[in-house]
Every structure is written in C-alpha cells, then in structure tokens.
Write a protein that holds these residues in place. Structure first.
Motif, PDB file in Angstrom:
ATOM      1  N   ALA A  91       1.058  -1.329  -0.286  1.00 12.67           N
ATOM      2  CA  ALA A  91       0.278  -0.430  -0.469  1.00 12.67           C
ATOM      3  C   ALA A  91       1.106   1.259  -0.215  1.00 12.67           C
ATOM      4  CB  ALA A  91      -1.184   0.045   1.180  1.00 12.67           C
ATOM      5  N   TYR A  92       2.147   1.305   0.677  1.00 12.76           N
ATOM      6  CA  TYR A  92       2.510   2.479   0.932  1.00 12.76           C
ATOM      7  C   TYR A  92       3.761   2.884  -0.729  1.00 12.76           C
ATOM      8  CZ  TYR A  92       6.633   6.052   2.360  1.00 12.76           C
ATOM      9  OH  TYR A  92       6.967   6.787   1.932  1.00 12.76           O
ATOM     10  N   PRO A  93       4.282   1.714  -1.352  1.00 13.78           N
ATOM     11  CA  PRO A  93       4.628   2.164  -2.571  1.00 13.78           C
ATOM     12  C   PRO A  93       3.368   2.651  -3.570  1.00 13.78           C
ATOM     13  CG  PRO A  93       4.820  -0.246  -2.277  1.00 13.78           C
ATOM     14  CD  PRO A  93       4.473   0.694  -0.855  1.00 13.78           C
ATOM     15  N   LEU A  94       2.480   2.081  -3.879  1.00 15.04           N
ATOM     16  CA  LEU A  94       1.349   2.446  -4.380  1.00 15.04           C
ATOM     17  C   LEU A  94       0.688   3.910  -4.351  1.00 15.04           C
ATOM     18  CD1 LEU A  94      -0.208  -1.311  -4.458  1.00 15.04           C
ATOM     19  CD2 LEU A  94       1.100   0.006  -6.132  1.00 15.04           C
ATOM     20  N   SER A  95       0.257   4.509  -2.764  1.00 21.41           N
ATOM     21  CA  SER A  95      -0.114   5.680  -2.232  1.00 21.41           C
ATOM     22  C   SER A  95       0.790   6.859  -2.898  1.00 21.41           C
ATOM     23  CB  SER A  95       0.030   5.786  -0.868  1.00 21.41           C
ATOM     24  OG  SER A  95       1.113   5.695  -0.437  1.00 21.41           O
ATOM     25  N   ARG A  96       1.772   6.443  -3.696  1.00 20.63           N
ATOM     26  CA  ARG A  96       3.136   7.221  -3.916  1.00 20.63           C
ATOM     27  C   ARG A  96       2.611   7.816  -5.367  1.00 20.63           C
ATOM     28  NH1 ARG A  96       3.879   9.965  -0.477  1.00 20.63           N
ATOM     29  NH2 ARG A  96       2.156   8.515   0.209  1.00 20.63           N
ATOM     30  N   SER A  97       2.784   8.775  -5.879  1.00 20.56           N
ATOM     31  CA  SER A  97       2.569   9.435  -7.206  1.00 20.56           C
ATOM     32  C   SER A  97       3.206   8.083  -8.764  1.00 20.56           C
ATOM     33  CB  SER A  97       2.993  10.708  -7.781  1.00 20.56           C
ATOM     34  OG  SER A  97       3.681  11.078  -7.197  1.00 20.56           O
ATOM     35  N   SER A  98       3.075   8.853  -9.496  1.00 15.44           N
ATOM     36  CA  SER A  98       3.659   8.443 -10.973  1.00 15.44           C
ATOM     37  C   SER A  98       5.009   8.706 -10.901  1.00 15.44           C
ATOM     38  CB  SER A  98       2.064   8.193 -11.901  1.00 15.44           C
ATOM     39  OG  SER A  98       1.825   7.290 -12.021  1.00 15.44           O
ATOM     40  N   ARG A  99       5.211  10.037 -10.311  1.00 18.07           N
ATOM     41  CA  ARG A  99       6.262  10.675 -10.560  1.00 18.07           C
ATOM     42  C   ARG A  99       7.643   9.626  -9.302  1.00 18.07           C
ATOM     43  NH1 ARG A  99       8.508  14.913  -7.777  1.00 18.07           N
ATOM     44  NH2 ARG A  99       6.800  14.855  -7.034  1.00 18.07           N
ATOM     45  N   GLU A 100       6.745   9.305  -8.357  1.00 17.88           N
ATOM     46  CA  GLU A 100       8.088   8.387  -7.533  1.00 17.88           C
ATOM     47  C   GLU A 100       7.782   7.051  -7.873  1.00 17.88           C
ATOM     48  OE1 GLU A 100       7.155  10.320  -3.276  1.00 17.88           O
ATOM     49  OE2 GLU A 100       5.212  10.776  -4.439  1.00 17.88           O
ATOM     50  N   PHE A 101       6.631   6.987  -7.998  1.00 20.07           N
ATOM     51  CA  PHE A 101       7.200   5.353  -8.286  1.00 20.07           C
ATOM     52  C   PHE A 101       6.211   4.719  -9.936  1.00 20.07           C
ATOM     53  CE2 PHE A 101       4.753   1.260  -7.499  1.00 20.07           C
ATOM     54  CZ  PHE A 101       5.837   0.560  -8.126  1.00 20.07           C
ATOM     55  N   ARG A 102       7.486   4.870 -10.495  1.00 20.16           N
ATOM     56  CA  ARG A 102       7.047   4.723 -12.303  1.00 20.16           C
ATOM     57  C   ARG A 102       5.555   3.981 -12.881  1.00 20.16           C
ATOM     58  NH1 ARG A 102      11.985   5.138 -16.251  1.00 20.16           N
ATOM     59  NH2 ARG A 102      12.882   6.691 -14.728  1.00 20.16           N
ATOM     60  N   TYR A 103       5.898   2.373 -12.338  1.00 15.78           N
ATOM     61  CA  TYR A 103       4.514   1.437 -12.650  1.00 15.78           C
ATOM     62  C   TYR A 103       3.717   1.641 -11.817  1.00 15.78           C
ATOM     63  CZ  TYR A 103       8.871   0.698 -15.726  1.00 15.78           C
ATOM     64  OH  TYR A 103       9.987   0.654 -16.435  1.00 15.78           O
ATOM     65  N   ARG A 104       3.109   2.757 -11.117  1.00 14.96           N
ATOM     66  CA  ARG A 104       3.195   2.252 -10.003  1.00 14.96           C
ATOM     67  C   ARG A 104       1.248   2.076 -10.693  1.00 14.96           C
ATOM     68  NH1 ARG A 104      -2.161   5.134  -9.650  1.00 14.96           N
ATOM     69  NH2 ARG A 104      -2.843   4.939  -7.238  1.00 14.96           N
ATOM     70  N   ASN A 105       0.849   2.207 -11.631  1.00 10.53           N
ATOM     71  CA  ASN A 105      -0.321   2.449 -12.702  1.00 10.53           C
ATOM     72  C   ASN A 105      -0.672   0.917 -13.486  1.00 10.53           C
ATOM     73  OD1 ASN A 105      -1.295   5.080 -12.246  1.00 10.53           O
ATOM     74  ND2 ASN A 105      -0.068   5.416 -13.445  1.00 10.53           N
TER      75      ASN A 105
END
Length: 288
Positions: A91-105
C-alpha cells in the motif's frame, strides 16, 4: 423542543436497530440451550425451552476441539501477521504518485484484475499440491496472503495524509523505509485496525479451504472441525454416554451451538477495534 424530539426519535430508532441486530444472536443462543424436540417444533423464540447444554458438552468434551481451536488461533496469528506486513509493503509504494513510482498504474491494474478474477478452485488445488503444502498451515494462509481490498483501503488512507509530511521528510533526508515506519504507519492506526479486523474475521470464519487442503481431521481448523461434526455424526464407535447425548440433540441445536462457539472469539476482539473501524473505512474509501 424540536431538537430534543429529534434526539429522542434517533435514540429510539437506534435502540430498535440494535435489538433487531442482537435478536438473531440471542435466538441462536436460546436454540442451542433448548431441548431438541422444542427446537425442531419451532417453539423456541428468545428463551430456552427445556434447558439442555448437551450440544455444548458434545463439542467441548471432544479432545479434537481444543486441537482445532489452537490451529485456528495459529492461523489467525500467522495469517493476520502476513496480511498486515504485505498490505503495508504494497500500500505504501502504491500510495505514491506516478512521478515517484513509475510503474504504479501498471501494478494497480494488475491488482484490480486479480481482485475481480481468479483462476478457480481446481488450479489452486493443483498449485498447493505441486508446492507440497497439503496438511500444512501455510495452505490456509498463502492463498489469501494479499487481500487486494485491504491493500486499496490502506493505500487510499495513506494518500489522504497531508503531502507536506512527505515533503518535510524528504527535505530532512528521510528515506522510504523511514517514512513508512516512523511517519505513515503510526498515523494510520484506524486503517490498520480495520484491515486487521478484516483479516481476523476472514481467517477465523473460513472452513472450506480446510476441507480442500487438509487431508486428515487432525489438521482441521475450528470451523472445518465443527462443520464436520455437524454433517458427519455417525453411530459407529460411540459409547453409551455419547449416544445418550446425541439422543438429546438435533441438527438445529448443534448448529446453533456451533454458531455460538464460533462467534465468541470475534465478539471478544471486535470491541477493541470498533472505535477505529468506521474512521478507517471512511478515510480509506476510494477517492477521486
């Protein structure tokens, strides 16, 4: 006066709702403590008729009950711990924006797809067999190790926290692990208590996976053990004392006793987490 009347009406309404909610539980307790003839005749309402505790005695007197109970306790402890750790780590990395976590989506679409669709029971059975997890407590834990709904709930709660916390942490040189462990997790008590309650209830109430993955009755969790006790009562290898007990029982009284025994641990745990439940659900709900 209008405000007092409104308060009185709300109190009366909530009291009625509470009574309607407690009514089925109280009726179940009454049936479990009644004689089988009165229970089968439908004469039991909210008070035991022909008081009889044989249904509880036949459940609790069996040495297998304590073994099954401890297996369920072990399952709740291990399964709840695994769910908690994996939910936080996802949940924590997925709560970051796409700019912070490139492959979030990409990960989010993958999780949503897995939440909506699954391979079914047969592929899961083959997988557990291939891994050699039959008759293992991990066969009851690993298939549900990542509850996607809980991950989304916790992720949205993390996203609802002020962004200034992250910015201040980054300015001070805090890394992701420090931010998660020292800032986000301590501030997320309502959401963490909510997903913990969900995990406890899920693991405690599950019985079907015990039927599939446990090959011997000695490995059954409590819910599976009680289910088998109800549907597989046999007259073979039963002494005269147990025969006398079974003569006083019916499926209704034994089923009622099963339900009562099953919900007691949840009734004990739930009040301690109730104060966080609504707050965690609201703040962790899906947002734009």
């Amino acid at each position: 006066m209008a405000s007092r009347l409104a308060d009185a009406a709300l109190i009366i309404l909530m009291t009625l709702i509470a009574c309607m909610s407690l009514g089925p539980i109280w009726h179940t307790v009454a049936v479990s403590l009644s004689d089988k003839a009165f229970a089968a005749a439908g004469r039991v309402t909210f008070w035991p008729v022909g008081f009889n505790i044989s249904s509880y005695y036949i459940i609790l007197s069996d040495s297998s009950f304590l073994r099954a109970f401890m297996i369920s306790v072990k399952r709740v402890a291990l399964g709840g711990g695994v769910n908690f750790v994996l939910c936080v780590l996802m949940a924590y990395p997925l709560s970051r924006s796409s700019r912070e976590f490139r492959y979030r989506n990409v990960y989010m679409w993958f999780l949503i797809f897995c939440m909506l669709f699954n391979g079914g029971i047969i592929p899961l059975y083959i997988l557990m067999k291939s891994l050699g997890l039959f008759n293992s407590i991990w066969a009851l834990i690993l298939p549900g190790a990542v509850p996607v709904f809980n991950v989304i709930l916790l992720m949205n709660f993390f996203r609802s926290l002020p962004k200034e916390l992250s910015e201040a942490g980054y300015i001070d040189g805090a890394g992701p692990w420090y931010m998660a462990l020292r800032i986000f997790i301590p501030l997320s008590t309502p959401a963490l208590a909510t997903i913990t309650l969900f995990s406890i209830v899920t693991h405690w109430n599950s019985f079907f996976d015990g039927l599939i993955f446990m090959r011997t009755p000695e490995q059954y969790p409590l819910q599976t053990y009680i289910q088998q006790l109800v549907v597989q009562i046999s007259a073979q290898n039963i002494d005269h004392t147990k025969m006398d007990l079974l003569a006083k029982l019916s499926n209704q009284t034994l089923n009622a006793a099963k339900i009562v025994v099953s919900i007691v641990p949840i009734l004990i745990v739930y009040p301690f987490l109730q104060k966080y439940f609504v707050h965690g659900i609201i703040l962790g709900s899906v947002k734009e």
